[in-house]
Design a protein around this motif. Structure first.
Motif, PDB file in Angstrom:
ATOM      1  N   ARG A 286       0.859  -1.184   0.000  1.00 53.40           N
ATOM      2  CA  ARG A 286       0.000   0.000   0.000  1.00 53.40           C
ATOM      3  C   ARG A 286       0.895   1.233   0.000  1.00 53.40           C
ATOM      4  O   ARG A 286       1.819   1.343   0.778  1.00 53.40           O
ATOM      5  N   GLY A 287       0.613   2.205  -0.869  1.00 46.72           N
ATOM      6  CA  GLY A 287       1.536   3.316  -1.044  1.00 46.72           C
ATOM      7  C   GLY A 287       2.753   2.831  -1.812  1.00 46.72           C
ATOM      8  O   GLY A 287       3.892   3.040  -1.393  1.00 46.72           O
ATOM      9  N   ALA A 288       2.490   2.156  -2.937  1.00 44.10           N
ATOM     10  CA  ALA A 288       3.544   1.432  -3.661  1.00 44.10           C
ATOM     11  C   ALA A 288       4.689   2.345  -4.069  1.00 44.10           C
ATOM     12  O   ALA A 288       5.859   1.963  -3.955  1.00 44.10           O
ATOM     13  N   ARG A 289       4.383   3.543  -4.555  1.00 51.68           N
ATOM     14  CA  ARG A 289       5.452   4.439  -5.021  1.00 51.68           C
ATOM     15  C   ARG A 289       6.372   4.834  -3.872  1.00 51.68           C
ATOM     16  O   ARG A 289       7.599   4.790  -3.997  1.00 51.68           O
ATOM     17  N   THR A 290       5.775   5.200  -2.742  1.00 52.23           N
ATOM     18  CA  THR A 290       6.581   5.590  -1.581  1.00 52.23           C
ATOM     19  C   THR A 290       7.381   4.411  -1.057  1.00 52.23           C
ATOM     20  O   THR A 290       8.566   4.541  -0.716  1.00 52.23           O
ATOM     21  N   ALA A 291       6.744   3.245  -0.970  1.00 51.37           N
ATOM     22  CA  ALA A 291       7.438   2.051  -0.476  1.00 51.37           C
ATOM     23  C   ALA A 291       8.630   1.714  -1.352  1.00 51.37           C
ATOM     24  O   ALA A 291       9.729   1.404  -0.855  1.00 51.37           O
ATOM     25  N   ALA A 292       8.439   1.776  -2.680  1.00 55.46           N
ATOM     26  CA  ALA A 292       9.536   1.468  -3.595  1.00 55.46           C
ATOM     27  C   ALA A 292      10.673   2.470  -3.443  1.00 55.46           C
ATOM     28  O   ALA A 292      11.857   2.103  -3.441  1.00 55.46           O
ATOM     29  N   GLU A 293      10.325   3.733  -3.282  1.00 58.72           N
ATOM     30  CA  GLU A 293      11.351   4.772  -3.118  1.00 58.72           C
ATOM     31  C   GLU A 293      12.171   4.541  -1.856  1.00 58.72           C
ATOM     32  O   GLU A 293      13.401   4.652  -1.856  1.00 58.72           O
ATOM     33  N   LEU A 294      11.500   4.192  -0.762  1.00 57.10           N
ATOM     34  CA  LEU A 294      12.212   3.957   0.497  1.00 57.10           C
ATOM     35  C   LEU A 294      13.096   2.724   0.425  1.00 57.10           C
ATOM     36  O   LEU A 294      14.207   2.714   0.972  1.00 57.10           O
ATOM     37  N   SER A 295      12.619   1.686  -0.247  1.00 55.33           N
ATOM     38  CA  SER A 295      13.430   0.466  -0.359  1.00 55.33           C
ATOM     39  C   SER A 295      14.675   0.701  -1.206  1.00 55.33           C
ATOM     40  O   SER A 295      15.708   0.064  -0.989  1.00 55.33           O
ATOM     41  N   GLU A 296      14.585   1.610  -2.169  1.00 55.23           N
ATOM     42  CA  GLU A 296      15.750   1.945  -2.981  1.00 55.23           C
ATOM     43  C   GLU A 296      16.731   2.836  -2.227  1.00 55.23           C
ATOM     44  O   GLU A 296      17.936   2.762  -2.430  1.00 55.23           O
ATOM     45  N   ARG A 297      16.203   3.658  -1.343  1.00 52.25           N
ATOM     46  CA  ARG A 297      17.055   4.619  -0.637  1.00 52.25           C
ATOM     47  C   ARG A 297      17.828   3.982   0.508  1.00 52.25           C
ATOM     48  O   ARG A 297      18.974   4.340   0.769  1.00 52.25           O
ATOM     49  N   TYR A 298      17.189   3.044   1.220  1.00 49.85           N
ATOM     50  CA  TYR A 298      17.796   2.524   2.438  1.00 49.85           C
ATOM     51  C   TYR A 298      18.036   1.011   2.341  1.00 49.85           C
ATOM     52  O   TYR A 298      17.136   0.257   1.966  1.00 49.85           O
ATOM     53  N   ALA A 299      19.230   0.605   2.738  1.00 54.52           N
ATOM     54  CA  ALA A 299      19.510  -0.829   2.853  1.00 54.52           C
ATOM     55  C   ALA A 299      18.683  -1.398   3.998  1.00 54.52           C
ATOM     56  O   ALA A 299      18.465  -0.744   5.017  1.00 54.52           O
ATOM     57  N   GLY A 300      18.224  -2.614   3.827  1.00 51.82           N
ATOM     58  CA  GLY A 300      17.462  -3.256   4.890  1.00 51.82           C
ATOM     59  C   GLY A 300      15.991  -2.910   4.896  1.00 51.82           C
ATOM     60  O   GLY A 300      15.264  -3.345   5.798  1.00 51.82           O
ATOM     61  N   VAL A 301      15.529  -2.146   3.903  1.00 49.37           N
ATOM     62  CA  VAL A 301      14.103  -1.835   3.772  1.00 49.37           C
ATOM     63  C   VAL A 301      13.563  -2.616   2.584  1.00 49.37           C
ATOM     64  O   VAL A 301      14.065  -2.484   1.464  1.00 49.37           O
ATOM     65  N   GLN A 302      12.548  -3.450   2.818  1.00 50.63           N
ATOM     66  CA  GLN A 302      12.004  -4.320   1.778  1.00 50.63           C
ATOM     67  C   GLN A 302      10.505  -4.099   1.627  1.00 50.63           C
ATOM     68  O   GLN A 302       9.807  -3.857   2.617  1.00 50.63           O
ATOM     69  N   VAL A 303      10.027  -4.201   0.404  1.00 54.30           N
ATOM     70  CA  VAL A 303       8.595  -4.154   0.142  1.00 54.30           C
ATOM     71  C   VAL A 303       8.078  -5.585   0.073  1.00 54.30           C
ATOM     72  O   VAL A 303       8.597  -6.407  -0.684  1.00 54.30           O
ATOM     73  N   CYS A 304       7.054  -5.882   0.870  1.00 57.20           N
ATOM     74  CA  CYS A 304       6.495  -7.231   0.920  1.00 57.20           C
ATOM     75  C   CYS A 304       5.369  -7.386  -0.110  1.00 57.20           C
ATOM     76  O   CYS A 304       4.769  -6.396  -0.531  1.00 57.20           O
ATOM     77  N   PRO A 305       5.055  -8.597  -0.478  1.00 52.68           N
ATOM     78  CA  PRO A 305       4.007  -8.807  -1.473  1.00 52.68           C
ATOM     79  C   PRO A 305       2.609  -8.512  -0.951  1.00 52.68           C
ATOM     80  O   PRO A 305       1.678  -8.323  -1.733  1.00 52.68           O
ATOM     81  N   GLY A 306       2.428  -8.489   0.359  1.00 51.38           N
ATOM     82  CA  GLY A 306       1.111  -8.230   0.914  1.00 51.38           C
ATOM     83  C   GLY A 306       1.201  -7.878   2.386  1.00 51.38           C
ATOM     84  O   GLY A 306       2.263  -7.985   3.015  1.00 51.38           O
ATOM     85  N   ASN A 307       0.072  -7.454   2.970  1.00 52.88           N
ATOM     86  CA  ASN A 307       0.062  -7.031   4.360  1.00 52.88           C
ATOM     87  C   ASN A 307       0.325  -8.173   5.333  1.00 52.88           C
ATOM     88  O   ASN A 307       0.939  -7.974   6.380  1.00 52.88           O
TER      89      ASN A 307
END
Length: 256
Positions: A35-56
């Protein structure tokens, strides 16, 4: 270090992730919902150790601390079918959603703590109110600007109502800027001046040796400009109107 999962990556979710990484140093592993896919993707690219999961559910499964940060009106759809194991802790940052309500939605026995993180948490400058007190929640928020555990949910709702005045303050500043521009000051100059003026007020608030009333008095001179605006605009009727608005919001929060 406890891993963190965030379901609902909006402004507050982003601020929490930024705050966890502010200043460098060690940060926990963070799992983000899609949820908030664009923001989540941006954060995962910016910081090591931040991952976007496939679902809640994947967020709830992987994280030790599960932050629920979806909009109040979206919670039933976003959390449909999501379960949280009892060994985890849930942090509820949804405005106006009581812990019993969230517990019923999740069907969990995990501890649930309400919290009011503000956007300044991204720079570790936001004191976060929590209820009930819990050592894991306090250890989580303390380095992000401090934590203020409160005694009961009623007290938490009072602070939540106070938080509801934030954008009114910005509109107050915007009104000052518009007034100055209407009297011939270039709009960018008016904006710059008002920002500078109230940034100084913000710095003065850091002086906890003086009460807010003392700070106000120290900025006034008898029959001076500040006293004139305070006594002609911020009248007892004006103050009563603000109190009435806060009382109404508090009553609504208590019914949530």
């Amino acid at each position: 270090m406890n891993s963190v999962g965030i379901i609902g990556v909006g402004e507050i979710g982003r601020a929490i992730v930024d705050g966890l990484h502010h200043g460098g140093g060690e940060a926990p592993e963070v799992f983000l919902s899609p949820r908030g896919a664009r923001t989540a993707a941006e954060l995962s690219e910016r910081y090591a150790g931040v991952q976007v999961c496939p679902g809640n559910q994947a967020v709830a499964d992987r994280a030790d601390i599960v932050v629920i940060a979806v909009r109040r009106q979206d919670r039933h759809e976003a959390l449909d079918g999501v379960t949280v194991a009892s060994g985890k802790i849930v942090i509820n940052v949804m405005a106006g959603v009581a812990n019993d309500d969230l517990r019923a939605t999740l069907g969990t026995e995990a501890p649930i703590v309400r919290a009011i993180p503000l956007p300044a948490i991204r720079e570790r400058r936001s004191l976060t109110a929590t209820y009930p007190a819990h050592p894991v929640a306090e250890a989580f928020f303390e380095p992000l600007g401090g934590v203020l555990p409160v005694a009961d949910e009623r007290a938490f709702d009072v602070l939540s109502a106070v938080t509801g005045t934030l954008t009114s303050h910005y509109w107050y500043l915007a009104t000052l800027t518009s007034w100055a521009a209407g009297h011939g000051i270039a709009a960018p100059d008016a904006d710059r001046y008002v920002r500078s003026l109230f940034q100084e007020v913000g710095r003065a608030l850091g002086d906890r040796t003086r009460t807010l009333e003392q700070l106000a008095a120290d900025h006034e001179t008898p029959k001076g400009n500040n006293e004139r605006i305070r006594t002609t605009w911020f009248t007892p009727a004006n103050a009563a109107g603000l109190t009435q608005a806060l009382d109404g919001l508090l009553a609504d929060l208590g019914r949530s």
